[in-house]
Write a protein that holds these residues in place. Structure first.
Motif, short mmCIF file in Angstrom:
data_model
loop_
_atom_site.label_atom_id
_atom_site.label_comp_id
_atom_site.label_asym_id
_atom_site.label_seq_id
_atom_site.Cartn_x
_atom_site.Cartn_y
_atom_site.Cartn_z
N THR A 18 37.29 -21.13 6.94
CA THR A 18 36.73 -20.55 5.79
C THR A 18 36.56 -21.63 4.56
OG1 THR A 18 38.12 -19.13 4.92
CG2 THR A 18 36.93 -18.08 6.55
N GLU A 19 35.64 -21.46 3.78
CA GLU A 19 35.48 -22.20 2.32
C GLU A 19 36.58 -22.08 1.49
OE1 GLU A 19 33.83 -24.86 -0.49
OE2 GLU A 19 33.41 -24.44 1.83
N THR A 20 37.17 -20.70 1.43
CA THR A 20 38.15 -20.32 0.52
C THR A 20 39.44 -19.98 1.21
OG1 THR A 20 37.41 -18.06 0.49
CG2 THR A 20 36.48 -19.42 -1.10
N VAL B 266 44.12 -23.89 -4.70
CA VAL B 266 43.29 -23.37 -5.79
C VAL B 266 41.73 -24.05 -5.58
CG1 VAL B 266 45.08 -23.16 -7.38
CG2 VAL B 266 43.87 -25.25 -7.45
N LYS B 267 41.68 -24.91 -4.45
CA LYS B 267 40.39 -25.78 -4.18
C LYS B 267 39.61 -25.08 -2.92
CE LYS B 267 41.59 -30.06 -6.46
NZ LYS B 267 41.98 -31.53 -6.03
N PRO B 268 38.54 -25.12 -3.11
CA PRO B 268 37.66 -24.46 -1.98
C PRO B 268 37.60 -25.63 -0.93
CG PRO B 268 36.15 -24.97 -3.66
CD PRO B 268 37.39 -24.79 -4.30
N ASP C 242 42.45 -17.93 -0.45
CA ASP C 242 42.83 -16.62 0.08
C ASP C 242 44.05 -16.21 0.43
OD1 ASP C 242 40.08 -16.10 -0.51
OD2 ASP C 242 39.29 -16.29 1.58
N GLN C 243 44.63 -17.45 0.77
CA GLN C 243 46.16 -17.22 1.34
C GLN C 243 47.18 -17.58 0.31
OE1 GLN C 243 46.99 -19.03 5.13
NE2 GLN C 243 44.92 -18.70 5.78
N GLY C 244 46.54 -17.87 -0.73
CA GLY C 244 47.67 -18.02 -2.10
C GLY C 244 48.34 -19.36 -2.11
N VAL C 245 47.75 -20.37 -1.37
CA VAL C 245 48.51 -21.52 -1.09
C VAL C 245 47.71 -22.81 -1.65
CG1 VAL C 245 49.84 -20.86 0.74
CG2 VAL C 245 47.69 -22.21 1.27
#
Length: 303
Positions: free
Chosen positions: A225-227, A236-238, A231-234
């Motif tokens: 996925t793009e994020t 900050v970049k898409p 989303d997994q908190g590891v």
């Protein structure tokens, strides 16, 4: 043509050394059927004796030890590697050259922007001049095809990909053609053709034309996925900001690969956050139901 996947993971490998979350944690605990993977690299050969190493990952020592064809013959020193080709100057694709310093002079093929990065911002070639040395050959992305001494029976063509240079590049904020390439490899006897592009972030019409002419597409499988990292908190970049096209989404990699149903389609350079690493995940099922394979260390393709 023989294609050996030496490493199938993105930078950091799987599990990543400083990560104990998500699939990384499950792998440590033994609660997933996902398997550990080294950082991405392949080797190609027409005769299973003379090999081109495509990208030299930091894991190259283990990858050579795991593949007998690249090791020295009994009671001798040497290697089945006839030359090295670099797709870009990223750390996870170039720093393995240091591991190869005990051997003979390294024949290395790259574009000029990659050469400039590896003699300035990350001066690996300069360091190697004090050990084995580098015999550098420039890749001309305008050439219809080129041959590589030491790897008989194969011809090559490079195509420019849209990508940013690494942070240490003198032209980080000024992208140059040739910062990142895709590689077309053709067996001169069988006619089998591979398109290898682990950094394929923005395929355009010219890349689609290359794909239509190839038998196998071995392409960017970094994120689902793009994020994903956010989303997994590891991170900050898409995905797009890191130069990668995720598998999911209306305009994602799976949608693009659907345009080439008659080709063998394989994802490589898979990040430790990507759920397709888990063979029991719904995301893996989505990929496989689309007729797309997930590369693994030790995988071999014959074209």
């Amino acid at each position: 043509m023989y294609v050996r996947v030496l490493g199938s993971a993105a930078g950091g490998g799987f599990p990543q050394w400083n990560t104990n979350v998500g699939l990384n944690r499950k792998l440590h605990e033994g609660t997933t059927r996902a398997e550990a993977r080294t950082q991405s690299s392949i080797a190609v050969s027409a005769d299973y004796k003379h090999w081109l190493l495509v990208n030299a990952s930091p894991d190259v020592r283990q990858q050579i030890l795991d593949f007998e064809a690249l090791r020295a013959a009994p009671e001798s020193r040497g290697t089945g590697i006839g030359a090295v080709l670099l797709m870009d100057s990223q750390i996870d694709h170039a720093t393995g050259l240091i591991i190869l310093r005990e051997g003979d002079t390294l024949p290395v093929w790259s574009t000029r922007p990659v050469y400039e990065d590896l003699t300035t911002g990350l001066p690996l070639f300069n360091v190697l001049s004090h050990y084995c040395g580098v015999d550098w050959h420039e890749i001309d992305t305008a050439a219809d095809r080129f041959a590589i001494d030491g790897v008989p029976g194969l011809s090559f063509r490079a195509v420019e990909l849209s990508s940013a240079a690494p942070p240490y590049s003198p032209h980080r904020g000024d992208p140059h053609p040739g910062d990142n390439i895709g590689l077309i490899v053709t067996d001169e006897t069988t006619g089998g053709t591979l398109f290898y592009a682990p950094g394929l972030g923005a395929p355009d019409d010219s890349i689609a034309a290359v794909a239509r002419e190839s038998d196998c597409l071995l392409v960017d499988g970094t994120f689902f996925t793009e994020t994903e990292m956010i989303d997994q908190g590891v991170g900050v970049k898409p995905a797009a900001a890191m130069g990668h096209l995720p598998q999911s989404g209306e305009n994602g990699m799976l949608a693009w690969l659907a345009n080439f149903p008659d080709k063998r389609r394989v994802l490589i350079h898979i990040n430790n956050t990507n759920p397709i690493l888990d063979p029991d995940s719904p995301e893996r099922a989505t990929v496989e139901n689309a007729g797309v394979e997930v590369a693994h260390d030790g995988m071999e393709l014959k074209l």
